[in-house]
Write a protein that holds these residues in place. Structure first.
Motif, PDB file in Angstrom:
ATOM      1  N   HIS A 117       1.065  -1.348   0.126  1.00 19.92           N
ATOM      2  CA  HIS A 117       0.244   0.048   0.047  1.00 19.92           C
ATOM      3  C   HIS A 117       0.579   1.232  -0.339  1.00 19.92           C
ATOM      4  O   HIS A 117       0.518   2.382  -1.050  1.00 19.92           O
ATOM      5  N   ILE A 118       2.340   1.286   1.126  1.00 21.76           N
ATOM      6  CA  ILE A 118       2.644   2.545   1.345  1.00 21.76           C
ATOM      7  C   ILE A 118       2.959   2.823  -0.447  1.00 21.76           C
ATOM      8  O   ILE A 118       3.284   4.099  -0.567  1.00 21.76           O
ATOM      9  N   ILE A 119       3.764   1.597  -0.816  1.00 19.75           N
ATOM     10  CA  ILE A 119       4.582   1.380  -2.441  1.00 19.75           C
ATOM     11  C   ILE A 119       3.929   1.969  -3.030  1.00 19.75           C
ATOM     12  O   ILE A 119       4.436   3.382  -4.318  1.00 19.75           O
ATOM     13  N   PHE A 120       2.568   2.048  -3.244  1.00 19.05           N
ATOM     14  CA  PHE A 120       2.545   2.202  -4.980  1.00 19.05           C
ATOM     15  C   PHE A 120       0.708   3.615  -4.462  1.00 19.05           C
ATOM     16  O   PHE A 120       0.941   4.268  -5.559  1.00 19.05           O
ATOM     17  N   THR A 121       1.040   3.791  -3.204  1.00 22.27           N
ATOM     18  CA  THR A 121       0.017   5.413  -2.837  1.00 22.27           C
ATOM     19  C   THR A 121       1.758   6.586  -2.807  1.00 22.27           C
ATOM     20  O   THR A 121       0.595   7.096  -3.311  1.00 22.27           O
ATOM     21  N   VAL A 122       2.526   5.865  -2.702  1.00 21.19           N
ATOM     22  CA  VAL A 122       3.424   6.937  -2.707  1.00 21.19           C
ATOM     23  C   VAL A 122       3.863   7.106  -3.816  1.00 21.19           C
ATOM     24  O   VAL A 122       4.241   8.184  -4.062  1.00 21.19           O
TER      25      VAL A 122
END
Length: 355
Positions: A117-122
Motif C-alpha cells: 500500500h505504501i509503495i503504490f500510494t507514494v
C-alpha cells in the motif's frame, strides 16, 4: 464536450496563461499549481481567480521548495518504514515457529499488505505531483493495488481480532479452529473482498471499452475506473457493508475479551493474556477509525477547494499523511515490539542490518 476535448482545452489555457505569467515572474511554479487545480476539478476557475484580485496580479501557487519539502518528507518516512517492514518480514520467514503460528501469519500478511500500500500510494502521489502521464493500463494496476490494500487493512485487523478472541475465549478450540491452512484460506478471502470493488469496475471497462482503452496516456487518479453512476453506488454500498460489519466484529470481540478478563482475575496468567489481547483490540479499533476517517476526507477537500485552492492542497496533503501513510507505518512496528518473542528475533536482525 468529451474528456479528450476538455483536456485539449485545459492544455491550451495552461500554455496561454504560462506564457503570460512568465512575463511577470519566474519565481513560482504555475505548472505544479495547475496540476492541483486540475485534480480538484476546479482548474480553470481556480486558476483565473488567482490571476486578478482587487485589480492586482496575485498567485495562489505553491513554490518549488514547499513542493520539494513535501515530497522529501513523504519519501523519507515511507522509505524508513518500508525498510523496517522488510526486516520484520525477513524475521518472520527465517523462523519456522512464526511461519506455523496463526497470529504471526496474520501479522506478516499485515506487514506485506501495508508495504504494498505504501509503495503504490507514494508512487501515485509522485506521479500526480510531477504532472506525469502514464498508460491507462499501468494506472489501472496502481489504482487497484493501492485501493485493494487499503480495504485489506481493516479486513486483516478483523481477522487478527477474531483470532485473539478465539485464543482467549475458546482456548481449547483454538488449535482446532486456527490452523495454518484455514488462516491461508482466510487471507485469500481477504484479498478477494478487498479486490471486489475494483474487479467490478474493471469488468465494466472490459465489457464496454476496447482494449486500446488501456494504451492511452492519462493523469492517473483513483476515479479513472469509474465510468457510470451505478459503479459509484455499488462502491458506496460495499464500503458501507464492509466497515459496518468490521466495526460490529471488533466491538463484539473487545466486549467478550473484557468479560473474560473480569471472570479470570484469579488466574494471573490468563488475566494478563486477556488484558493484553483487549489492548490489542483497542489498537485495531483506532486503526479502523483512521481508515473510516480517510473515506470522508475527499468531502472536506472538495468543500475547502471551493474557498481556497492552496489551503485545499495543504489539507489534502495532511489527510494523505495522517490517514493513509502514518497509520500503516508505525502500527506494524508497535505490534511487533509488543510481542516479546518476535521482538527479540526482530532486534537481532535489525541490529545486524544496522551494522
Amino acid at each position: 464536450m468529451t474528456a479528450y476535448q476538455q483536456l485539449k482545452v485545459s492544455k491550451f489555457i495552461y500554455c496561454t496563461l504560462t506564457a503570460a505569467i512568465d512575463r511577470v515572474t519566474t519565481k513560482t511554479d504555475i505548472k505544479c499549481q495547475f496540476v492541483r487545480c486540475l485534480i480538484g476539478k476546479q482548474h480553470i476557475e481556480a486558476l483565473f481567480d488567482s490571476l486578478a484580485v482587487n485589480g492586482e496580479t496575485t498567485y495562489t501557487i505553491e513554490v518549488n521548495w514547499i513542493v520539494h519539502m513535501k515530497m522529501a518528507f513523504i519519501l523519507t518516512m515511507s522509505s524508513c518504514f518500508i525498510f523496517i517492514n522488510c526486516i520484520q518480514l525477513y524475521t518472520f520467514f527465517q523462523n519456522h515457529v512464526f511461519r506455523e503460528t496463526p497470529r504471526y501469519i496474520l501479522f506478516a500478511h499485515m506487514l506485506l499488505n501495508d508495504t504494498i500500500h505504501i509503495i503504490f500510494t507514494v508512487l501515485l502521489y509522485l506521479l500526480v505531483i510531477n504532472f506525469q502521464q502514464i498508460s491507462k493500463g499501468f494506472c489501472t494496476l496502481i489504482v487497484i493495488l493501492s485501493g485493494s490494500t487499503f480495504f485489506n487493512t481493516p479486513l486483516n485487523l478483523t481477522a487478527m481480532a477474531t483470532e485473539r478472541y478465539i485464543a482467549i475465549c475458546l482456548p481449547f478450540r483454538h488449535i482446532e479452529i486456527c490452523t495454518v491452512r484455514r488462516i491461508s484460506f482466510l487471507i485469500w478471502v481477504i484479498w478477494i473482498l478487498g479486490l471486489l470493488n475494483f474487479l467490478i469496475d474493471l469488468l465494466e471497462i472490459l465489457a464496454t471499452r476496447p482494449m486500446i482503452f488501456f494504451m492511452a496516456n492519462v493523469y492517473c487518479a483513483r476515479d479513472m475506473l469509474i465510468m457510470t453512476a451505478w459503479q459509484t453506488n455499488v462502491r458506496i454500498t460495499l464500503t458501507g457493508v464492509y466497515f459496518s460489519s468490521i466495526t460490529i466484529v471488533i466491538l463484539y470481540t473487545y466486549i467478550e475479551i473484557m468479560r473474560q478478563t473480569r471472570s479470570t482475575r484469579s488466574d494471573s496468567g490468563t488475566s494478563a493474556s486477556a488484558s493484553k489481547a483487549s489492548k490489542t483490540i483497542v489498537l485495531h479499533a483506532i486503526q479502523l477509525g483512521l481508515c473510516m476517517m480517510s473515506l470522508f476526507s475527499p468531502l472536506t477537500e472538495r468543500l475547502i477547494s471551493t474557498i481556497d485552492q492552496i489551503t485545499a492542497n495543504h489539507v489534502r496533503y495532511f489527510n494523505y499523511c495522517a490517514l493513509n501513510i502514518f497509520p500503516k507505518c508505525p502500527s506494524p512496528l508497535i505490534y511487533g515490539l509488543r510481542d516479546e518473542t518476535f521482538r527479540k528475533a526482530f532486534m537481532c536482525y535489525f541490529m545486524f542490518a544496522k551494522k
